[in-house]
Scaffold this motif. Sequence first.
Motif, PDB file in Angstrom:
ATOM      1  N   ARG A 126       0.833  -1.205   0.000  1.00  0.00           N
ATOM      2  CA  ARG A 126       0.000   0.000   0.000  1.00  0.00           C
ATOM      3  C   ARG A 126       0.870   1.260   0.000  1.00  0.00           C
ATOM      4  NH1 ARG A 126      -4.417  -1.732   4.676  1.00  0.00           N
ATOM      5  NH2 ARG A 126      -5.299  -3.512   3.551  1.00  0.00           N
ATOM      6  N   LEU A 127       1.911   1.250   0.826  1.00  0.00           N
ATOM      7  CA  LEU A 127       2.777   2.418   0.910  1.00  0.00           C
ATOM      8  C   LEU A 127       3.520   2.668  -0.397  1.00  0.00           C
ATOM      9  CD1 LEU A 127       4.222   2.155   4.522  1.00  0.00           C
ATOM     10  CD2 LEU A 127       2.769   3.954   3.589  1.00  0.00           C
ATOM     11  N   ALA A 128       3.869   1.606  -1.114  1.00  0.00           N
ATOM     12  CA  ALA A 128       4.555   1.772  -2.397  1.00  0.00           C
ATOM     13  C   ALA A 128       3.687   2.557  -3.367  1.00  0.00           C
ATOM     14  CB  ALA A 128       4.913   0.414  -2.980  1.00  0.00           C
ATOM     15  N   ARG A 129       2.376   2.344  -3.290  1.00  0.00           N
ATOM     16  CA  ARG A 129       1.462   3.078  -4.176  1.00  0.00           C
ATOM     17  C   ARG A 129       1.382   4.548  -3.798  1.00  0.00           C
ATOM     18  NH1 ARG A 129      -1.699  -1.737  -3.059  1.00  0.00           N
ATOM     19  NH2 ARG A 129      -1.451  -3.213  -4.771  1.00  0.00           N
ATOM     20  N   PHE A 130       1.757   4.858  -2.543  1.00  0.00           N
ATOM     21  CA  PHE A 130       1.824   6.249  -2.111  1.00  0.00           C
ATOM     22  C   PHE A 130       3.264   6.768  -2.149  1.00  0.00           C
ATOM     23  CE2 PHE A 130      -2.244   4.971  -0.386  1.00  0.00           C
ATOM     24  CZ  PHE A 130      -3.028   6.110  -0.532  1.00  0.00           C
ATOM     25  N   LEU A 131       4.124   6.077  -2.900  1.00  0.00           N
ATOM     26  CA  LEU A 131       5.490   6.496  -3.205  1.00  0.00           C
ATOM     27  C   LEU A 131       6.459   6.337  -2.033  1.00  0.00           C
ATOM     28  CD1 LEU A 131       4.604   9.728  -5.228  1.00  0.00           C
ATOM     29  CD2 LEU A 131       4.600   7.346  -5.980  1.00  0.00           C
ATOM     30  N   PHE A 132       6.115   5.476  -1.051  1.00  0.00           N
ATOM     31  CA  PHE A 132       7.045   5.140   0.028  1.00  0.00           C
ATOM     32  C   PHE A 132       7.552   3.722  -0.223  1.00  0.00           C
ATOM     33  CE2 PHE A 132       4.456   8.394   2.139  1.00  0.00           C
ATOM     34  CZ  PHE A 132       5.457   9.204   2.654  1.00  0.00           C
ATOM     35  N   ARG A 133       8.764   3.636  -0.766  1.00  0.00           N
ATOM     36  CA  ARG A 133       9.333   2.332  -1.121  1.00  0.00           C
ATOM     37  C   ARG A 133      10.639   2.127  -0.356  1.00  0.00           C
ATOM     38  NH1 ARG A 133       7.557   4.731  -5.933  1.00  0.00           N
ATOM     39  NH2 ARG A 133       5.830   3.622  -6.948  1.00  0.00           N
ATOM     40  N   GLY A 134      10.886   0.874  -0.001  1.00  0.00           N
ATOM     41  CA  GLY A 134      12.151   0.524   0.647  1.00  0.00           C
ATOM     42  C   GLY A 134      12.374   1.285   1.935  1.00  0.00           C
ATOM     43  N   ALA A 135      13.569   1.888   2.044  1.00  0.00           N
ATOM     44  CA  ALA A 135      13.953   2.580   3.280  1.00  0.00           C
ATOM     45  C   ALA A 135      13.071   3.787   3.568  1.00  0.00           C
ATOM     46  CB  ALA A 135      15.415   3.023   3.185  1.00  0.00           C
ATOM     47  N   ARG A 136      12.470   4.373   2.523  1.00  0.00           N
ATOM     48  CA  ARG A 136      11.615   5.545   2.754  1.00  0.00           C
ATOM     49  C   ARG A 136      10.440   5.211   3.666  1.00  0.00           C
ATOM     50  NH1 ARG A 136      10.805   9.156  -2.726  1.00  0.00           N
ATOM     51  NH2 ARG A 136      12.961   9.868  -2.917  1.00  0.00           N
ATOM     52  N   ALA A 137       9.955   3.977   3.575  1.00  0.00           N
ATOM     53  CA  ALA A 137       8.820   3.574   4.410  1.00  0.00           C
ATOM     54  C   ALA A 137       9.215   3.456   5.877  1.00  0.00           C
ATOM     55  CB  ALA A 137       8.245   2.254   3.911  1.00  0.00           C
ATOM     56  N   GLU A 138      10.517   3.355   6.156  1.00  0.00           N
ATOM     57  CA  GLU A 138      10.988   3.215   7.533  1.00  0.00           C
ATOM     58  C   GLU A 138      11.329   4.551   8.182  1.00  0.00           C
ATOM     59  OE1 GLU A 138      10.862   0.539   9.157  1.00  0.00           O
ATOM     60  OE2 GLU A 138      10.600  -0.971   7.591  1.00  0.00           O
ATOM     61  N   GLN A 139      11.208   5.650   7.436  1.00  0.00           N
ATOM     62  CA  GLN A 139      11.526   6.958   8.000  1.00  0.00           C
ATOM     63  C   GLN A 139      10.571   7.320   9.138  1.00  0.00           C
ATOM     64  OE1 GLN A 139      11.756   9.036   3.870  1.00  0.00           O
ATOM     65  NE2 GLN A 139      12.768  10.415   5.314  1.00  0.00           N
ATOM     66  N   PRO A 140      11.095   7.895  10.243  1.00  0.00           N
ATOM     67  CA  PRO A 140      10.197   8.424  11.272  1.00  0.00           C
ATOM     68  C   PRO A 140       9.378   9.578  10.703  1.00  0.00           C
ATOM     69  CG  PRO A 140      12.444   8.195  12.104  1.00  0.00           C
ATOM     70  CD  PRO A 140      12.513   7.995  10.626  1.00  0.00           C
ATOM     71  N   VAL A 141       8.119   9.649  11.062  1.00  0.00           N
ATOM     72  CA  VAL A 141       7.240  10.693  10.527  1.00  0.00           C
ATOM     73  C   VAL A 141       7.779  12.082  10.861  1.00  0.00           C
ATOM     74  CG1 VAL A 141       4.957  11.734  10.827  1.00  0.00           C
ATOM     75  CG2 VAL A 141       5.171   9.291  10.414  1.00  0.00           C
TER      76      VAL A 141
END
Length: 521
Positions: free
Chosen positions: A422-437
Motif C-alpha cells: 500500500r505504501l509503495a502506491r503512495f510512493l514510500f518504497r524501501g527505506a523511505r517507508a521506515e523513516q520516522p514521521v
Amino acid sequence: MSFSVVIDHVSYGWPDGTQVLNGLDAAFPAGRTGLIGANGSGKSTLLKLVAGELTPASGTVSVAGRVGYLPQNLPMRAELTVSDLLGISATRAALHAIESGDVREEHFTTVGDDWDVEERALGALSSLGLDGIGLDRTVATLSGGEAVMTGLAAQFLRRPDVLLLDEPTNNLDLSARRRLHAAVGAWQGVLLVVSHDRALLEQVDQIAELREGSVRVYGGNLSDYERMLEAEQQTAERLVRTAEADVRRQRRELMDARTKLDRRVRYGAKMYANKREPKIIMQARKREAQVSAGKHRIMHTEKLEEARERLSEAEQAVRDDAEIRISLPETEVPAGRMVLSFNLRGRTGMERLEVRGPERIALLGPNGSGKTTLLRAIVEAGAQVPVGYLPQRLDLLDESLSVVGNVRAHAPTASPNQVRARLARFLFRGARAEQPVGTLSGGERFRATLAALLSAEPPPQLLLLDEPTNNLDLASVRQLSQALAAYRGALIVASHDLPFLEGLGITRWLQQDRDSGLTEP
C-alpha cells in the motif's frame, strides 16, 4: 536583460548540517515571477535570503532597490495592533502628539512627509476588503486571513521596489483570494511569489522552477509553463526511445562483430594447425587477425558506451514526478445509500444534512464561518458508514513512529507485505517507508497521512477533508487529486481552492455562513 534579483553561487544550510541550497545561481527579471517547486526544495529559504532574513554561508544576493517581504507566518503576538502590523505606529504617535500641541522637532522628524499616513493606511486596508478594521484593533481579534491581508496592505504602504510573497493565499477565503489575485495582477513593481495557488500563478509574467538545486525561468504564466513542460517531456521521452533503440542496435552490432571475429580466429587457428602456408606468413596473418579483432572490439564497445551515455542523458531529461496509483474498491458506496444524516442550523432553523451514495460535496464559506467546526461535529457524531477525517494540521500521525508503523496502527490486521504494498502506491518504497514521521517533509507527511487514512480498518466510506491543499506543492495537489479519483465513497471537502474542487467532480456545492448557516448557493 536586466535582472532585479541576482543569486550568485549561494549556499545555505541549517545548523544541524542539512544542506538546503548548494552553489545556487539564479536571476529574476522585472515583472511578476511565480516561484514553484516541491515541498522542501528551498523556496521559502530562498525568499528569506533575498529579503535579508537569512545570510548565505557562501555566495552573494543582489537586489535592485528596497525589498518588501510577506512571510508565511506573520508575527502574531496578541498585544500587537493593526497599526503595528502596518509599521506606522511610531508615525501615528508623533502625528497625534503634534496635533495635541507637542511641537518638539523629533515628532516632525518622525512624521517626515507622511502627514496622510492614516488615510493611506485605511485606503490600503479598504482596497483589500478590510474596511471595518480599525488601526488600533489588536491582532488577537483578527482571523488568519485578515492578518495576511493586513500584512499585504503594509507592503503596499511601504511601496518596495521588490515585493516577496510566501504562500500569501494560505488561510484566505474565496473573496479574500480574489482581492489578492486582483492586487497581484495590478502590481507594477517587481514581484516574486511562492505559491501553489493556480489562480494566482495565472497572474504572473514568468514561472521560476526550483528543482534539484537549480532555478529555471519559463516565460508566461502557469498554463504556459505546463504547456512548455509537456512539450519538453514529449521530446525527452522521444529521445529516450531513440536512444534505447540505438543501444539495442549497438549491442547487436557488437555481438555480430564478435561472432565474425571469433570465426576468423578459429579459421586462422585451423590453417595454422594444418600448416597449409609457410609458418612466417601464418604467424603474420594471426597477428593481423588479433590486431583487427582488437580494433573492431574496441570500436563497437566504444559505440555501445556512447549510446548508453546518450540514453542516460535522455533519461535525465525525463522527469520522475511520480504519481500515486491506487485502487480503493472497498470504499465504494452504492448509489442512494444513506451515508450521513446530521442535524445542523440552516436558514430556517434546524435542518438535516443528508448525504447519499458516493456524493462529492464542496463546503464553501468565509473564514470563521464554522466549516471546520461542522466537520469536527460530524466526526464526533458519527455517520451511517465509517468516517475518515483529514484535518488542516495533518496531526493524525505519531511523530515517533515510522511511516510503516503509523499505517499498521490504522490497519492492525494487515500483513507487513500488505502494508508495504500500500505504501509503495503512495510512493514510500524501501527505506523511505521506515523513516520516522517527524523527519518527513511537508509533502511526504501529507502522503503518509493520506496512506494511513485510506488504509484504515474498516476503510472510510465518508471522507472529510479540511483545506487539504494548504501548504501543498503543485505535485502534491496533483497526487491528492489522483488519490481522490480512486476513492469511491462519499466526500465532503472544505476548501477555498476552486480549481482543485472543480477537478474533483463535485456533485453538490454547500455554503456555510456565520448568519444563515448551511445553504445551497
